[in-house]
Structures are given as structure tokens and as C-alpha cells.
Design an enzyme around this catalytic site. Structure first.
Site, short mmCIF file in Angstrom:
data_model
loop_
_atom_site.label_atom_id
_atom_site.label_comp_id
_atom_site.label_asym_id
_atom_site.label_seq_id
_atom_site.Cartn_x
_atom_site.Cartn_y
_atom_site.Cartn_z
N HIS A 1 0.84 -1.21 0.00
CA HIS A 1 0.00 0.00 0.00
C HIS A 1 0.87 1.26 0.00
O HIS A 1 0.54 2.25 0.65
CB HIS A 1 -0.99 -0.05 1.17
CG HIS A 1 -1.91 -1.22 1.08
ND1 HIS A 1 -3.20 -1.12 0.61
CD2 HIS A 1 -1.70 -2.54 1.32
CE1 HIS A 1 -3.75 -2.34 0.58
NE2 HIS A 1 -2.86 -3.21 1.02
N ASP B 1 -6.30 -1.17 -3.75
CA ASP B 1 -6.76 -1.95 -2.60
C ASP B 1 -7.68 -3.07 -3.09
O ASP B 1 -8.68 -2.80 -3.78
CB ASP B 1 -7.58 -1.08 -1.63
CG ASP B 1 -6.72 -0.21 -0.74
OD1 ASP B 1 -5.49 -0.24 -0.85
OD2 ASP B 1 -7.32 0.54 0.07
N HIS C 1 -8.10 -6.66 1.63
CA HIS C 1 -7.36 -5.69 2.45
C HIS C 1 -8.10 -5.43 3.77
O HIS C 1 -7.48 -5.14 4.78
CB HIS C 1 -7.20 -4.40 1.66
CG HIS C 1 -6.52 -3.29 2.41
ND1 HIS C 1 -5.43 -3.49 3.22
CD2 HIS C 1 -6.79 -1.96 2.47
CE1 HIS C 1 -5.05 -2.32 3.73
NE2 HIS C 1 -5.86 -1.39 3.31
#
Ligand code: MN
Length: 259
Positions: free
Chosen positions: A69, A75, A79
Site C-alpha cells: 500500500h 486496494d 485488504h
């Protein structure tokens, strides 16, 4: 195949332009900072292995490391705890066809210039739809704030009570999910507001997007170059086995006449 031939011609003659929405991966680019009791996100690092020298006379290359990240990044549903059981929710499991799609841009730059904790609300989304039409299912929705133009400490905008940056309310994220969007992207370090921990649920963009199998993009740049509708986004994360996200190059194809 005439559609793709036409596209190739449009790219060659400039009728379609490719806009890079990506920040350069750089050790100095800020990463999200969590409260000290939590594990932290690593910055980008690069070490030289050889540079046309005794370590490798004809070649130059680097070893690199970073968090999934770090920098402009994607994402995936896994996540977040709400998306942990989403089938195909890791970056390597996402079908290639899901990584290219239409994109709409909601311009919140004026509000974010006035208020660093500016909220994207259902009212803002509905006002956008009154002007541009209903957000099409399958679209990426990007929140333009011009935050990407900030540099240094202004980007995370840390205070004693944590970071301050704009983001969506829980109700806004639920509305976007109800539109059947593909994902939601921001110019800030996360898809949630800097103070997003104080919503119910905390970090509502992460919670509701990933719960619904939607994707996130953050640390985007150049959103001021995109039209509100009519562009195409290409956003393929690295194919990391079981990966929760990935730095990536995000490209938008835009019709020239809108620039
Ligand atoms: Mn992330």
C-alpha cells in the site's frame, strides 16, 4: 476488430490521449501512518545491485521493497476484514477484465480547498448525477480534491489528533456501492478521510467497498485532467499471490476534445 483499429488510430493521431494518474515511486513519498500500537506501512526503498561495473559489467538493476500500500496503489477486497471472505478478493485472483473500465470524476476540489476535512456526501453525489446522469454500474468513481498537488507534510496533514484530509461519509459509500460501482479512488493516502476512524463504522470506504467486493485506488494524481464522464481507466495491480493491494501505474484514456 474495427473498434480496436479505430482506437489505435485515435491514440496515434491524438484524438484519444493517455493521462498518467500515478505518482513516482520515491522513498520520500509519504505513506499512511497508523497509531504507534499498530504495524506500519513501509516506504519505497531501492538499492543498486550493479551499474555497468564489477558487480555486473553490462547491466544496471535494483532491488526494491515496499508495502503493498505504498505510493499510488490498488486496494483489493481482502485488504479489509469486511472483505476477507470475498471470493477472488486477492489481487492475483481479480479477473483481468475487471481491471479496465469506465471512470467518472466527482470534482470536490473547491470544497477541499475550503475544508481539509471536506466530506463527500450523498447530496454531493446526487448533485453530480443531476448534472451528468446516474453513475453507471461498473464505473470507477474518483474523488477529485487536488490533494495530489500538496507536498511534504501538507500531504498527510498530521495534527495532534491524527491526519486531516477529505473523504466520503458512510452514507456516500453506501450510495456508491448501491450504484454497482467497480471501485472508488482518491488523491489522498487512503480511500477514507484522514479522520475516517471516527465514523461508524470506522473507515467506511474500506469497510463498505471491500465488503461488497469493490476495489480502491489512492494516491492518484492528475485528476484535474479528466472529464467528469467518458474516460476509460486501466488499473491492473501486480499479480501478488494472496496480495491485499499493490502499487501500480494508473492510466486514463480521455477524448482530446475534453482537455
Ligand atoms: Mn491501501
Amino acid at each position: 476488430m474495427s473498434i480496436l483499429n479505430d482506437m489505435a488510430a485515435a491514440l496515434a493521431n491524438g484524438a484519444v490521449e493517455v493521462v498518467d494518474l500515478t505518482h513516482t515511486l520515491d522513498p520520500d513519498f509519504p505513506v499512511i501512518v497508523l497509531p504507534p500500537e499498530f504495524g506500519q506501512c513501509a516506504r519505497f526503498r531501492m538499492e543498486e545491485v550493479s551499474a555497468y561495473d564489477h558487480r555486473g559489467p553490462a547491466w544496471k538493476w535494483h532491488n526494491i521493497s515496499m508495502n503493498e500500500h505504498t505510493g499510488t496503489h490498488f486496494d483489493a477486497p481482502i485488504h479489509w476484514v469486511s472483505g476477507r471472505d470475498v471470493p477472488g478478493g486477492a489481487v492475483d485472483e481479480i479477473p483481468a477484465g475487471a481491471l479496465v473500465g469506465p471512470v467518472v470524476v466527482i470534482d470536490c476540489s473547491h470544497g477541499a480547498a475550503r475544508d481539509e476535512d471536506y466530506e463527500l456526501t450523498p447530496e454531493v453525489i446526487e448533485a453530480w448525477e443531476a448534472e451528468h446522469g446516474r453513475i453507471p454500474a461498473g464505473s470507477w468513481v474518483l474523488m477529485r480534491t487536488d490533494w495530489s498537488k500538496r507536498r511534504g507534510a501538507e500531504y498527510l496533514n498530521m495534527r495532534e489528533d491524527g491526519p486531516h484530509s477529505p473523504g466520503p461519509t458512510p452514507e456516500a459509500v453506501k450510495l456508491l456501492v448501491s450504484r454497482g460501482i467497480r471501485g472508488f479512488g482518491t488523491e489522498t493516502v487512503g480511500t477514507d478521510a484522514g479522520q475516517g476512524a471516527h465514523y461508524d463504522p470506522p473507515f467506511p470506504a474500506h469497510f463498505f467497498l471491500h465488503d461488497a467486493g469493490k476495489y480502491g485506488l489512492q494516491c492518484l494524481a492528475n485528476l484535474d485532467r479528466l472529464p467528469p464522464t467518458g474516460a476509460l481507466l486501466i488499473a491492473p495491480p501486480l499479480k501478488i499471490k494472496g496480495g491485499t493491494g499493490s502499487p501500480l501505474r494508473v492510466l486514463a484514456l480521455i477524448p482530446k476534445e475534453t482537455t
